[in-house]
Scaffold this active site. Structure first.
Site, PDB file in Angstrom:
ATOM      1  N   HIS A   1      13.531  -8.334  34.613  1.00 57.75           N
ATOM      2  CA  HIS A   1      13.656  -9.594  33.890  1.00 57.75           C
ATOM      3  C   HIS A   1      14.884 -10.378  34.343  1.00 57.75           C
ATOM      4  CE1 HIS A   1      12.967 -12.357  30.533  1.00 57.75           C
ATOM      5  NE2 HIS A   1      14.290 -12.369  30.385  1.00 57.75           N
TER       6      HIS A   1
ATOM      7  N   HIS B   1      18.023 -14.428  36.503  1.00 55.11           N
ATOM      8  CA  HIS B   1      19.375 -14.930  36.289  1.00 55.11           C
ATOM      9  C   HIS B   1      20.339 -14.402  37.344  1.00 55.11           C
ATOM     10  CE1 HIS B   1      18.064 -16.600  32.494  1.00 55.11           C
ATOM     11  NE2 HIS B   1      17.565 -15.432  32.146  1.00 55.11           N
TER      12      HIS B   1
ATOM     13  N   LYS C   1      10.388 -23.023  35.313  1.00 60.35           N
ATOM     14  CA  LYS C   1      11.529 -22.479  34.572  1.00 60.35           C
ATOM     15  C   LYS C   1      12.376 -23.669  34.156  1.00 60.35           C
ATOM     16  CE  LYS C   1      14.496 -19.320  33.077  1.00 60.35           C
ATOM     17  NZ  LYS C   1      14.197 -18.266  32.091  1.00 60.35           N
TER      18      LYS C   1
END
Length: 307
Positions: A175, A190, A231
């Site tokens: 993730h 990220h 996103k």
């Protein structure tokens, strides 16, 4: 032999019921430790090794495009020959992007081997060693021994759990460090290295669309599409090594997960790290961790005026 049996019994208990206690640590201690981790991050990029082209400011409410060029106009790719970067990049093809699809994408043997090599290096790195010693000095149960610490880092970041359809389709690492597709949008992702790799691989159909927040060469929140999936605002630290991100995020997760943010400061710029846990079958996993920008300060501007 006796010590081996004791270690195995400890891990058996941990595996059966995983509850990590809240960590009693002050905001000032977290701030100081985050700065220490940054000081020892010798594998992070130098300012002259990365050049960003932020282009236009954008908003999250639509898919408008405020950037015609790539975000990264220059990256010294010799960075990616450093072991942690190389091992991280080797992991990138192990995952199914779509949630609901059982992991791994490769054989379990290949995944175990590549994750093991990555952990071997990261756990011996300066940031992770500093973090381990800090936790151990404070009596945190995650750091009673190097073996227990490795168990927990592997569990929190790499053990599979379900994000969709009840299937073991994800992990904290996937993730945060890789990115996923869920409900027609991109979730997670990220990390700046991942962003750069996708942006420079034509087959990924990756399109940077502008920034929602920027803090020089330190942190940014970015809008992009990946193979047509949007996103709206993915935040990344910029130029940091994989081992630094993992150490910082682990510290913040264990200290401030849930409603509290982990407040840090890099090069005069305040940031907050937000993290959430997921509990499944009496086990705890990293659900998400990401940075957000704090208030822009004169010190932040002054220390980064040439970036």
């Amino acid at each position: 032999m006796c010590s081996v049996l004791i270690f195995i019994s400890i891990l058996t208990v941990l595996a059966q019921c995983q509850k990590i206690p809240r960590f009693d640590v002050s905001n000032s201690e977290l701030l100081a430790m985050a700065q220490k981790l940054r000081q020892v991050d010798t594998n992070r990029a130098r300012p002259d090794q990365i050049k960003l082209n932020y282009q236009g400011h954008t908003v999250t409410r639509d898919d408008s495009d405020a950037a015609q060029a790539k975000l990264f106009s220059k990256v010294d790719t010799s960075l990616f020959r450093k072991p942690s970067y190389e091992l991280y990049i080797n992991l990138m093809d192990n995952f199914n992007r779509q949630t609901g699809v059982i992991e791994p994408r490769v054989s379990q043997a290949e995944e175990k081997n590549e994750v093991g090599k990555f952990l071997d290096y990261v756990l011996e790195s300066r940031p992770m060693q500093e973090l381990y010693n800090w936790f151990k000095a404070k009596g945190h149960p995650i750091a009673t021994s190097p073996q227990v610490f490795r168990f927990w880092i592997g569990q929190l970041w790499f053990s599979h759990y379900s994000r969709a359809l009840g299937r073991p389709d994800t992990s904290g690492f996937e993730h945060v460090f890789i990115g996923e597709a869920k409900n027609g949008e991109i979730s997670g992702m990220h990390n700046w290295v991942r962003f750069y790799v996708l942006e420079n691989n034509r087959t990924e159909n990756f399109d940077y669309k502008g920034f929602t927040v920027k803090r020089f060469n330190i942190m940014a929140a970015l809008k992009f599409t990946w193979d047509g999936l949007l996103k709206r605002a993915g935040s990344i630290l910029i130029g940091t090594s994989p081992e630094f991100d993992m150490a910082l995020y682990t510290m913040c997760f264990l200290s401030r997960r849930g409603r509290e943010t982990c407040d840090v400061e890099f090069d005069g710029c305040p940031l907050q790290i937000t993290s959430f846990e997921i509990m499944q079958q009496n086990k705890v996993y990293i659900g998400s961790i990401y940075p957000t920008a704090g208030r822009i300060t004169d010190q932040c501007r002054a220390q980064n005026r040439f970036n």
